[in-house]
Write a protein that holds these residues in place. Structure first.
Motif, PDB file in Angstrom:
ATOM      1  N   SER A  85      -4.261   0.490 -11.211  1.00  0.00           N
ATOM      2  CA  SER A  85      -2.927   0.342 -11.888  1.00  0.00           C
ATOM      3  C   SER A  85      -2.393  -0.843 -10.718  1.00  0.00           C
ATOM      4  O   SER A  85      -2.419  -0.625  -9.446  1.00  0.00           O
ATOM      5  CB  SER A  85      -2.397   1.082 -12.444  1.00  0.00           C
ATOM      6  OG  SER A  85      -1.701   2.000 -10.907  1.00  0.00           O
ATOM      7  N   LEU A  86      -1.162  -1.710 -11.485  1.00  0.00           N
ATOM      8  CA  LEU A  86      -0.653  -2.716  -9.714  1.00  0.00           C
ATOM      9  C   LEU A  86       0.141  -1.556  -9.284  1.00  0.00           C
ATOM     10  O   LEU A  86       0.104  -2.047  -7.938  1.00  0.00           O
ATOM     11  CB  LEU A  86       0.471  -3.186 -10.791  1.00  0.00           C
ATOM     12  CG  LEU A  86       1.199  -4.433  -9.290  1.00  0.00           C
ATOM     13  CD1 LEU A  86      -0.001  -5.050  -8.980  1.00  0.00           C
ATOM     14  CD2 LEU A  86       2.198  -5.186 -10.474  1.00  0.00           C
ATOM     15  N   ILE A  87       1.048  -0.470  -9.599  1.00  0.00           N
ATOM     16  CA  ILE A  87       1.600   0.573  -8.405  1.00  0.00           C
ATOM     17  C   ILE A  87       0.555   0.649  -7.495  1.00  0.00           C
ATOM     18  O   ILE A  87       0.770   1.196  -7.061  1.00  0.00           O
ATOM     19  CB  ILE A  87       2.286   1.654  -9.341  1.00  0.00           C
ATOM     20  CG1 ILE A  87       3.393   0.726 -10.522  1.00  0.00           C
ATOM     21  CG2 ILE A  87       2.806   2.473  -9.026  1.00  0.00           C
ATOM     22  CD1 ILE A  87       3.900   1.606 -11.817  1.00  0.00           C
ATOM     23  N   GLN A  88      -1.001   1.226  -8.194  1.00  0.00           N
ATOM     24  CA  GLN A  88      -1.770   2.281  -7.112  1.00  0.00           C
ATOM     25  C   GLN A  88      -2.539   0.967  -6.056  1.00  0.00           C
ATOM     26  O   GLN A  88      -2.559   2.141  -5.185  1.00  0.00           O
ATOM     27  CB  GLN A  88      -2.489   2.827  -8.000  1.00  0.00           C
ATOM     28  CG  GLN A  88      -3.765   3.828  -7.087  1.00  0.00           C
ATOM     29  CD  GLN A  88      -3.035   4.777  -6.783  1.00  0.00           C
ATOM     30  OE1 GLN A  88      -1.934   5.897  -7.426  1.00  0.00           O
ATOM     31  NE2 GLN A  88      -3.734   5.253  -5.857  1.00  0.00           N
ATOM     32  N   ALA A  89      -2.113  -0.086  -7.218  1.00  0.00           N
ATOM     33  CA  ALA A  89      -2.821  -0.854  -5.886  1.00  0.00           C
ATOM     34  C   ALA A  89      -1.888  -1.132  -4.461  1.00  0.00           C
ATOM     35  O   ALA A  89      -2.209  -1.149  -3.597  1.00  0.00           O
ATOM     36  CB  ALA A  89      -3.562  -1.879  -6.434  1.00  0.00           C
ATOM     37  N   LYS A  90      -1.124  -1.272  -5.569  1.00  0.00           N
ATOM     38  CA  LYS A  90       0.263  -1.809  -3.770  1.00  0.00           C
ATOM     39  C   LYS A  90       0.362   0.303  -3.181  1.00  0.00           C
ATOM     40  O   LYS A  90       0.605  -0.899  -1.760  1.00  0.00           O
ATOM     41  CB  LYS A  90       1.674  -1.599  -4.944  1.00  0.00           C
ATOM     42  CG  LYS A  90       1.940  -3.007  -5.024  1.00  0.00           C
ATOM     43  CD  LYS A  90       3.484  -2.627  -6.113  1.00  0.00           C
ATOM     44  CE  LYS A  90       3.890  -4.477  -6.499  1.00  0.00           C
ATOM     45  NZ  LYS A  90       5.246  -4.599  -7.054  1.00  0.00           N
ATOM     46  N   GLU A  91       0.646   0.976  -3.210  1.00  0.00           N
ATOM     47  CA  GLU A  91       0.275   2.042  -2.580  1.00  0.00           C
ATOM     48  C   GLU A  91      -0.492   2.572  -1.734  1.00  0.00           C
ATOM     49  O   GLU A  91      -0.708   2.173  -0.606  1.00  0.00           O
ATOM     50  CB  GLU A  91       0.399   3.429  -3.429  1.00  0.00           C
ATOM     51  CG  GLU A  91       0.625   4.549  -3.067  1.00  0.00           C
ATOM     52  CD  GLU A  91       2.087   4.163  -1.795  1.00  0.00           C
ATOM     53  OE1 GLU A  91       2.072   5.348  -1.099  1.00  0.00           O
ATOM     54  OE2 GLU A  91       3.315   4.029  -2.509  1.00  0.00           O
ATOM     55  N   ASP A  92      -1.488   1.584  -2.712  1.00  0.00           N
ATOM     56  CA  ASP A  92      -3.124   2.085  -1.583  1.00  0.00           C
ATOM     57  C   ASP A  92      -2.994   0.735  -0.575  1.00  0.00           C
ATOM     58  O   ASP A  92      -3.574   1.093   0.565  1.00  0.00           O
ATOM     59  CB  ASP A  92      -4.481   1.613  -2.478  1.00  0.00           C
ATOM     60  CG  ASP A  92      -4.559   2.868  -3.111  1.00  0.00           C
ATOM     61  OD1 ASP A  92      -3.903   4.317  -2.683  1.00  0.00           O
ATOM     62  OD2 ASP A  92      -5.676   2.690  -4.023  1.00  0.00           O
ATOM     63  N   ALA A  93      -2.288  -0.451  -0.832  1.00  0.00           N
ATOM     64  CA  ALA A  93      -2.688  -1.610   0.531  1.00  0.00           C
ATOM     65  C   ALA A  93      -1.504  -0.531   1.374  1.00  0.00           C
ATOM     66  O   ALA A  93      -2.089  -1.598   2.711  1.00  0.00           O
ATOM     67  CB  ALA A  93      -2.290  -2.885  -0.622  1.00  0.00           C
ATOM     68  N   LYS A  94      -0.238  -0.512   0.694  1.00  0.00           N
ATOM     69  CA  LYS A  94       0.749   0.295   1.294  1.00  0.00           C
ATOM     70  C   LYS A  94      -0.159   1.502   2.929  1.00  0.00           C
ATOM     71  O   LYS A  94       0.346   1.240   4.075  1.00  0.00           O
ATOM     72  CB  LYS A  94       1.570   0.851   1.348  1.00  0.00           C
ATOM     73  CG  LYS A  94       3.430   1.120   2.160  1.00  0.00           C
ATOM     74  CD  LYS A  94       3.906   2.217   0.874  1.00  0.00           C
ATOM     75  CE  LYS A  94       4.781   2.818   2.198  1.00  0.00           C
ATOM     76  NZ  LYS A  94       5.907   3.292   1.211  1.00  0.00           N
ATOM     77  N   ASN A  95      -0.292   2.039   2.403  1.00  0.00           N
ATOM     78  CA  ASN A  95      -1.192   3.158   3.069  1.00  0.00           C
ATOM     79  C   ASN A  95      -2.141   2.787   4.181  1.00  0.00           C
ATOM     80  O   ASN A  95      -2.048   3.037   5.032  1.00  0.00           O
ATOM     81  CB  ASN A  95      -1.858   4.090   2.382  1.00  0.00           C
ATOM     82  CG  ASN A  95      -0.558   5.643   1.868  1.00  0.00           C
ATOM     83  OD1 ASN A  95       0.645   4.876   2.910  1.00  0.00           O
ATOM     84  ND2 ASN A  95      -0.687   5.463   0.192  1.00  0.00           N
ATOM     85  N   ALA A  96      -2.679   1.573   3.864  1.00  0.00           N
ATOM     86  CA  ALA A  96      -3.563   0.872   4.279  1.00  0.00           C
ATOM     87  C   ALA A  96      -3.300   0.467   5.367  1.00  0.00           C
ATOM     88  O   ALA A  96      -3.929  -0.095   7.444  1.00  0.00           O
ATOM     89  CB  ALA A  96      -5.032   0.032   3.419  1.00  0.00           C
ATOM     90  N   ILE A  97      -2.344  -0.659   5.362  1.00  0.00           N
ATOM     91  CA  ILE A  97      -1.554  -1.571   6.373  1.00  0.00           C
ATOM     92  C   ILE A  97      -1.125  -0.771   7.208  1.00  0.00           C
ATOM     93  O   ILE A  97      -0.503  -1.292   8.628  1.00  0.00           O
ATOM     94  CB  ILE A  97      -0.797  -2.521   5.459  1.00  0.00           C
ATOM     95  CG1 ILE A  97      -1.735  -3.192   5.082  1.00  0.00           C
ATOM     96  CG2 ILE A  97       0.035  -3.581   6.722  1.00  0.00           C
ATOM     97  CD1 ILE A  97      -1.688  -4.333   3.831  1.00  0.00           C
TER      98      ILE A  97
END
Length: 158
Positions: A85-97
């Motif tokens: 989902s967009l929400i999960q992708a944003k959270e995963d990107a945030k944590n990786a960055i």
């Protein structure tokens, strides 16, 4: 006789002075030349070291930015393919960055603010996440985030 002795000593002193004076002058000139050469070498070395360190730091930063872009692109692809989902992708990107830091003390980090000024990620002070930072003003009256946005939206590369 006393006068002859004084003249003799005076003559010896004058000869000694005449023999050593050129050596003394040459030594002073040599020391000054060495000092000037050393200053020049140190200055050149310091400038070269600084420029090398700056080049290294810029290259490291560029690589980190490329890594952040790749993370975002991969998460965007996951959303497009229906894998997240967009929400999960944003959270995963945030944590990786968030993990992309560099420098010996990890003081160089990425932060994320959206186009409205909402702080999404700010590693040194996570309590700022979720706040709007568009109205933050520096000591000179400059709206910091607005200036950053202006640069980000410009055609020029940073």
């Amino acid at each position: 006789m006393h006068s002859f002795k004084n003249k003799f000593h005076s003559l010896n002193f004058t000869l000694l002075l005449l023999n050593f004076l050129p050596i003394l002058i040459l030594t002073i000139i040599t020391c000054c030349s060495i000092n000037i050469a050393c200053d020049s070498i140190v200055s050149m070395y310091s400038k070269t070291s600084y420029e090398s360190a700056l080049t290294y730091k810029k290259e490291l930063c560029k690589n980190q930015v490329q890594s952040a872009i790749q993370i975002i692109e991969a998460e965007h692809k996951n959303v497009k393919e229906g894998l997240k989902s967009l929400i999960q992708a944003k959270e995963d990107a945030k944590n990786a960055i968030k993990s992309l830091t560099h420098g010996d003390d990890k003081s160089n980090y990425f932060w994320i603010d959206d186009i409205t000024g909402l702080c999404v990620l700010y590693p040194p002070n996570p309590s700022l996440e979720g706040t709007n930072r568009l109205k933050i003003v520096d000591n000179n009256g400059v709206y910091i985030m607005k200036e950053i946005q202006k640069i980000a939206y410009s055609e020029d590369e940073c």
